[in-house]
Scaffold this motif. Structure first.
Motif, PDB file in Angstrom:
ATOM      1  N   LEU A 176       0.841  -1.197   0.000  1.00 43.43           N
ATOM      2  CA  LEU A 176       0.000   0.000   0.000  1.00 43.43           C
ATOM      3  C   LEU A 176       0.876   1.247   0.000  1.00 43.43           C
ATOM      4  O   LEU A 176       1.715   1.426   0.888  1.00 43.43           O
ATOM      5  N   ASN A 177       0.669   2.105  -1.004  1.00 45.12           N
ATOM      6  CA  ASN A 177       1.568   3.245  -1.168  1.00 45.12           C
ATOM      7  C   ASN A 177       0.830   4.383  -1.872  1.00 45.12           C
ATOM      8  O   ASN A 177      -0.329   4.226  -2.267  1.00 45.12           O
ATOM      9  N   VAL A 178       1.500   5.516  -2.033  1.00 46.81           N
ATOM     10  CA  VAL A 178       0.858   6.689  -2.616  1.00 46.81           C
ATOM     11  C   VAL A 178       1.056   6.783  -4.125  1.00 46.81           C
ATOM     12  O   VAL A 178       0.682   7.783  -4.745  1.00 46.81           O
ATOM     13  N   GLY A 179       1.613   5.760  -4.713  1.00 50.17           N
ATOM     14  CA  GLY A 179       1.793   5.755  -6.154  1.00 50.17           C
ATOM     15  C   GLY A 179       2.329   4.399  -6.549  1.00 50.17           C
ATOM     16  O   GLY A 179       2.779   3.624  -5.697  1.00 50.17           O
ATOM     17  N   THR A 186       7.758   6.452   1.708  1.00 48.12           N
ATOM     18  CA  THR A 186       8.870   6.621   2.643  1.00 48.12           C
ATOM     19  C   THR A 186      10.033   5.701   2.268  1.00 48.12           C
ATOM     20  O   THR A 186       9.887   4.787   1.461  1.00 48.12           O
ATOM     21  N   GLU A 208      -2.496   1.538  -4.627  1.00 52.94           N
ATOM     22  CA  GLU A 208      -2.927   2.786  -4.010  1.00 52.94           C
ATOM     23  C   GLU A 208      -4.246   2.575  -3.269  1.00 52.94           C
ATOM     24  O   GLU A 208      -4.882   1.528  -3.389  1.00 52.94           O
ATOM     25  N   GLY A 209      -4.648   3.595  -2.521  1.00 55.40           N
ATOM     26  CA  GLY A 209      -5.883   3.497  -1.737  1.00 55.40           C
ATOM     27  C   GLY A 209      -7.080   3.094  -2.569  1.00 55.40           C
ATOM     28  O   GLY A 209      -7.961   2.361  -2.114  1.00 55.40           O
ATOM     29  N   GLY A 210      -7.114   3.572  -3.813  1.00 53.71           N
ATOM     30  CA  GLY A 210      -8.268   3.293  -4.668  1.00 53.71           C
ATOM     31  C   GLY A 210      -8.242   1.916  -5.312  1.00 53.71           C
ATOM     32  O   GLY A 210      -9.205   1.497  -5.948  1.00 53.71           O
TER      33      GLY A 210
END
Lengths: 325, 325
Positions: A176-179, A186, A208-210
């Motif tokens: 799980l990450n932002v991209g 991080t 990603e979250g989606g």
């Protein structure tokens, strides 16, 4: 098999637990539930059901409340959590299920059952119902901050869980990450990405979250902080949507039908949250568990026992340690 | 007022931008939109609408793509993001709106507009539609890791934003965490809790993932990693629910009605994501923005200009710095 059930965990204890236990043994002729709690209250609650040989009671007068510290169950040997876990330790039970304080059940499970060799910090995991199946999210709160190695452990344990309990051949593991790019997030996540990409696991990269509800992976790995925020947010969605749609649904007499369908979004209905990577089976249910959710928790514990989940994890960890994977 | 709109941002550029710009000026007689992009393509798209004096075009031949690096807009002075932001710098525009690459718009905005004095790392924020109103979540991706002081800055900037743009008197600030007790979460969060509790802000304590949709606070503060995961998850919920309910809705001819109501859950419809704490107005819209979402983004920018948001933030930051709060 014998499953020890903390009878004093839910807000409605012991009523929900007793009803859930009775339903579980009726549904599965192999299951024997040992209700652990205040004997008088549990037996009284049991009287409301037809006599059932495969539901028994073990007395534990102490109850750990949500306001108690995580170590309280360890310090109170007569608490239902402590007594229930020790039944597993002594071989009188094959698994433990509790809807009590998550922190207390986690801490007592780790200390009393012990982590498997090769597991640094056992994660708690749970499945999110998605479009095409379930996605296991690990960790959902046991480890607020994680090292890269730990995230890889979560991935390995989660993959075995989805293999054994959901029959998924080579579970797809996502970080799980932002991209999606490997250099996102991080330093911990960048290093975890590198380790996962070099492992034997079926790593599909960052998600990603989606991506979760689109079922982009079978196991989504994250630290317990992120997982906890996400899980609690998800838990609040179904009720929110029902409130939001209430005028339309009422007008069309659809409210209950829709509510029923959205019930499937409730992770509790899918069996609570197993603690992974300990030498035993410990399943944590929501404090507001219905009898149906308790039954689902027992069902998960039974499947974990039946599939030999713990031995499978121990084998896999040893193989990974010895570079045989 | 003049709002510079990146005409090359959305997947449907410049069609969505042009339609959104025309709708915005029709809805607000004070607004003049300067479309920044490939002049020929933008003018061609404009021809499909009745002539409108308050929509003009400034040529910028370069387009930043989602795959470009965050610093690309800075290195390419003829890109629509760079040209648009410089219009604000030179006073030819009062605000900038873009549906282009979030990273590129953020980076260029911070460098070209500059952070306000007292702001370390400007956050990007956006509103989540909830039960009883909107909750602003900050940061949603600009700062993956944060120091306690930064989280307090996000709280301060977010509170002013909700005051000026949503008319909320003393916005309730919550710190997104895994439990309500002050000692929950990482050390960073524990220290942020202490700082917020000792500040002049209307701090309501920690809020959990499940509290957001219940509107437990007006501003939810978190690092950009957590906010980004949560936002993208939230974005995916409405479509997921519609897919989940599709059989019931189709049978009852309710699909469009429900879809329409769930559209309100789309944060884009509420105006995109402003970058807070820079010396100017920069609003980032989703790359898949519809004309309606672009119009909403322009609307947010217009309200920010009209309310004197930036001056208010600068005043408040100075007062906080001088201990006058």
């Amino acid at each position: 098999m014998r499953i020890a059930l903390d009878a004093m965990g839910t807000d409605e204890a012991p009523a929900s637990e007793v009803a859930g236990a009775v339903a579980a043994v009726e549904a599965d002729p192999d299951v024997h539930v040992v209700l652990v709690g205040d004997e008088r209250r549990v037996s009284a609650a049991l009287k409301r059901f037809p006599r059932q040989n495969r539901v028994t009671v073990v007395h534990a007068p102490d109850r750990i409340m949500a306001s108690d510290t995580p170590t309280s169950a360890l310090r109170r040997p007569r608490s239902s959590i402590n007594v229930g876990l020790r039944l597993q330790k002594t071989g009188e039970a094959d698994a433990f299920v509790s809807a009590g304080s998550t922190g207390a059940v986690m801490a007592a499970s780790v200390v009393l059952l012990r982590p498997l060799r090769g597991v640094d910090r056992p994660p708690v995991a749970t499945v999110f119902p998605t479009d095409h199946g379930l996605t296991l999210v690990a960790d959902i709160g046991a480890n607020i901050e994680c090292k890269p190695r730990q995230l890889v452990e979560f991935a390995r344990l989660g993959a075995i869980y989805m293999q054994d309990l959901q029959g998924i051949e080579r579970p797809r593991v996502g970080l799980l990450n932002v991209g999606t790019e490997s250099e996102k997030g991080t330093e911990v996540l960048q290093e975890a990405y590198r380790l996962l990409a070099g492992s034997d696991l079926n790593f599909v990269g960052n998600v990603e979250g989606g991506d979760i509800l689109r079922h982009a992976c079978d196991v989504a790995v994250c630290d317990g902080f992120t997982g906890n925020i996400l899980l609690k947010f998800y838990e609040s969605v179904a009720a929110f949507v029902v409130r939001k749609l209430a005028p339309d649904l009422r007008r069309n007499g659809l409210r209950e039908e829709i509510q029923d369908r959205l019930r499937d979004l409730d992770y509790a209905e899918h069996g609570g949250a197993p603690l992974l990577g300990v030498n035993g089976v410990s399943v944590i249910c929501h404090g507001r568990s219905s009898p149906r959710a308790i039954q689902a928790g027992i069902g998960v514990a039974a499947r974990a026992v039946r599939s030999g989940l713990v031995a499978h994890m121990a084998r896999d960890l040893a193989a990974a340690r010895e570079g045989r994977l």
